[in-house]
Design a protein around this motif. Structure first.
Motif, short mmCIF file in Angstrom:
data_model
loop_
_atom_site.label_atom_id
_atom_site.label_comp_id
_atom_site.label_asym_id
_atom_site.label_seq_id
_atom_site.Cartn_x
_atom_site.Cartn_y
_atom_site.Cartn_z
N LEU A 71 -5.73 5.57 0.55
CA LEU A 71 -4.55 4.31 0.63
C LEU A 71 -4.62 3.69 -0.74
O LEU A 71 -5.78 3.18 -1.23
CB LEU A 71 -4.89 3.52 1.76
CG LEU A 71 -3.90 2.27 2.17
CD1 LEU A 71 -2.70 3.02 2.84
CD2 LEU A 71 -4.62 1.45 3.18
N GLN A 112 0.56 5.63 0.39
CA GLN A 112 -0.19 6.80 0.95
C GLN A 112 0.51 8.05 1.14
O GLN A 112 1.68 8.11 1.42
CB GLN A 112 -0.54 6.22 2.43
CG GLN A 112 -2.00 7.17 2.95
CD GLN A 112 -2.64 6.59 4.28
OE1 GLN A 112 -1.60 6.13 4.91
NE2 GLN A 112 -3.57 6.74 4.25
N SER A 126 0.86 -1.03 0.24
CA SER A 126 0.08 -0.02 -0.07
C SER A 126 0.74 1.18 0.14
O SER A 126 1.86 1.36 0.59
CB SER A 126 -0.94 0.14 1.28
OG SER A 126 -1.81 -1.09 1.25
#
Length: 265
Positions: free
Chosen positions: A149, A135, A133
């Motif tokens: 995200l 972000q 992920s």
């Protein structure tokens, strides 16, 4: 790889993709994680949600510094299994200290990545799912519920042996940032075969410091350079083209299996 080489992705029939390879091999000694220094700074985080070590070879291109110059940054990132985390302070890199990056900032992110496990792990030589992920955010030390995200998932990726860095084992989340892609060398070198997955994003910052990551190239398998041809091309080949003094590498690669890259609030 020469910094003048450019990324190009060209769709060609149903089973072939032409993609320019911008895999950087930034070989650095192990260093500390780069963490955000201040609450207001603009930050970029990588989270490893998978069950193996994850290596990222990241190029952050065209970062406009506070003094007006444009700089590339090269990062070697190793993330532990199960929630390994790296946070890069983009504001600090660009010379803005604890201030968020100015509105309109755009940064190109080119990343090659692969899965690794220690030499004594029975998982080496098998496969696992890559689950990463990304972000970005500003104005707070931790991201808020409004900061998207972005999940990158790719199934059944080969697992290679986790290297040492200058003879030292890698045991923690590690980020090394440099301004040149050839300053120091790993032993052993991580190859395209070990870092087979490539994708391309653009990071942008608005006037409020909100970060948006736009997917330009979804996760795509790279052909190892040992398996391509220098001149001409067929179903597994490489073409080199020089135009206006710049060299473009176009590599033919198979269309990847089921993979996804998605953003959610």
């Amino acid at each position: 790889m020469n910094q003048k080489k450019l990324i190009i992705v060209i769709a060609l029939v149903a089973v072939i993709v032409l993609g320019a390879l911008a895999a950087t091999t930034i070989m650095k000694p192990q260093g500390q994680q780069v963490t955000a220094a201040g609450d207001s700074a603009t930050k970029l985080a990588f989270y490893n949600n998978g069950t193996t070590w994850l290596h990222l070879d990241v190029v952050m291109e065209n970062v406009t510094l506070k003094n007006g110059t444009v700089q590339n940054f090269y990062a070697q990132i190793f993330l532990k299994p199960h929630n390994g985390t790296a946070i890069i302070d983009l504001s600090n890199l660009a010379g803005y200290g604890d201030k968020k990056l100015p509105a309109g900032t755009k940064i190109t992110i080119l990343a090659s990545k692969g899965l690794f496990m220690p030499a004594n792990s029975p998982a080496v030589g098998s496969t696992a799912n890559l689950n990463l992920s990304m972000q970005g955010w500003s104005n707070t030390r931790e991201p808020s519920a409004d900061d998207a995200l972005y999940n990158i998932f790719y199934p059944h990726l080969n697992i290679s042996q986790l290297p040492t860095i200058s003879g030292a084992p890698i045991t923690n989340d590690t980020v090394i940032l440099k301004t040149k892609d050839n300053e120091v060398q790993f032993t052993p070198e991580i190859t395209n075969k070990q870092d087979p997955l490539f994708e391309h994003e653009t990071l942008s910052v608005d006037k409020n410091g909100k970060v948006t990551i736009t997917i330009v190239q979804k996760p795509t398998l790279q052909i190892p350079t040992s398996n391509v041809y220098q001149n001409g091309a067929n179903s597994n080949g490489k073409i080199t083209v020089t135009k206006n003094g710049k060299t473009y590498i176009i590599i033919i690669i198979p269309v990847p299996p089921l993979c996804s890259i998605m953003a959610h609030e």
